[in-house]
Scaffold this active site. Structure first.
Site, mmCIF file in Angstrom:
data_model
loop_
_atom_site.group_PDB
_atom_site.id
_atom_site.type_symbol
_atom_site.label_atom_id
_atom_site.label_comp_id
_atom_site.label_asym_id
_atom_site.label_seq_id
_atom_site.Cartn_x
_atom_site.Cartn_y
_atom_site.Cartn_z
ATOM 1 N N HIS A 1 -11.920 12.066 107.862
ATOM 2 C CA HIS A 1 -12.927 12.191 106.808
ATOM 3 C C HIS A 1 -12.719 11.192 105.666
ATOM 4 C CE1 HIS A 1 -16.413 14.568 106.318
ATOM 5 N NE2 HIS A 1 -15.956 15.528 105.554
ATOM 6 N N ASN B 1 -22.298 16.280 104.668
ATOM 7 C CA ASN B 1 -22.443 16.952 103.379
ATOM 8 C C ASN B 1 -22.237 16.035 102.181
ATOM 9 O OD1 ASN B 1 -23.146 19.460 104.450
ATOM 10 N ND2 ASN B 1 -21.017 20.009 104.752
#
Length: 195
Positions: A19, A113
């Site tokens: 990430h 997101n």
């Protein structure tokens, strides 16, 4: 003034995760320009002004967690008099295979997101993106767990190469424009070199 925004999660425990691709690409750009990204600006850390592709730019790492990345941007916009069209966002994309990089002009969040948060804050999806694929060839049971896991040794080399291409894509975006960046980098598949 360009704002080059790398997405990731703050803290040492996230540094080596899938990430945090955006943070690592920014670190590459910072190393090339011999600057640090450590000055506080609201809920972000920023670099000194640098010249990338012949133009002024600032490297930005939101220090909110990934899902709230947009909340870090208003003070940065205010400080530099910037807007969404001055932004390039670099981030991991689990929908894109490992070894691929995609330059995009605009578009939906695609389930990411961090991008969702930026679109909400900017009130537009019209900003440049450099997506770095992290989807592995193997089966992944839990996507959230996967993106927050440390990069496994089998993926390190491919991801490292993709992060280097993403850094070059940013330089091309600024120096030569979006069409050049898309035609130069969107067709590359690093997995083909391995076979």
């Amino acid at each position: 003034m360009w704002l080059i925004v790398g997405l990731g999660n703050p803290g040492a425990e996230y540094a080596g995760t899938y990430h945090n691709v955006g943070f690592r690409v920014l670190d590459r750009l910072a190393a090339r320009e011999n600057v640090r990204i450590n000055e506080r600006c609201g809920a972000a850390v920023i670099s000194d002004e640098v010249r990338i592709g012949g133009q002024a730019a600032v490297l930005v790492k939101p220090q909110t967690y990934m899902n709230d990345s947009g909340a870090a941007m208003p003070p940065v916009f205010d400080r530099f008099g910037a807007a969404a069209q001055n932004v390039i966002v670099i981030y991991d994309d689990v929908a894109l295979p490992l070894g691929k990089v995609r330059v995009r002009q605009r578009g939906s969040a695609g389930g990411h997101n961090g991008i969702k948060s930026l679109i909400s804050t900017f009130a537009t999806d019209e900003f440049l993106r450099v997506r770095v694929g992290i989807k592995p060839d193997r089966e992944v049971d839990d996507l959230r767990e996967f993106v927050l896991s440390r990069v496994v040794r089998a993926d390190e080399d491919l991801l490292d190469q993709a992060e280097e291409i993403a850094a070059k894509a940013v330089e091309t975006l600024i120096g030569e424009g979006v069409d050049q960046a898309m035609s130069r980098y969107n067709g590359i598949d690093l997995r083909e070199k391995e076979n």
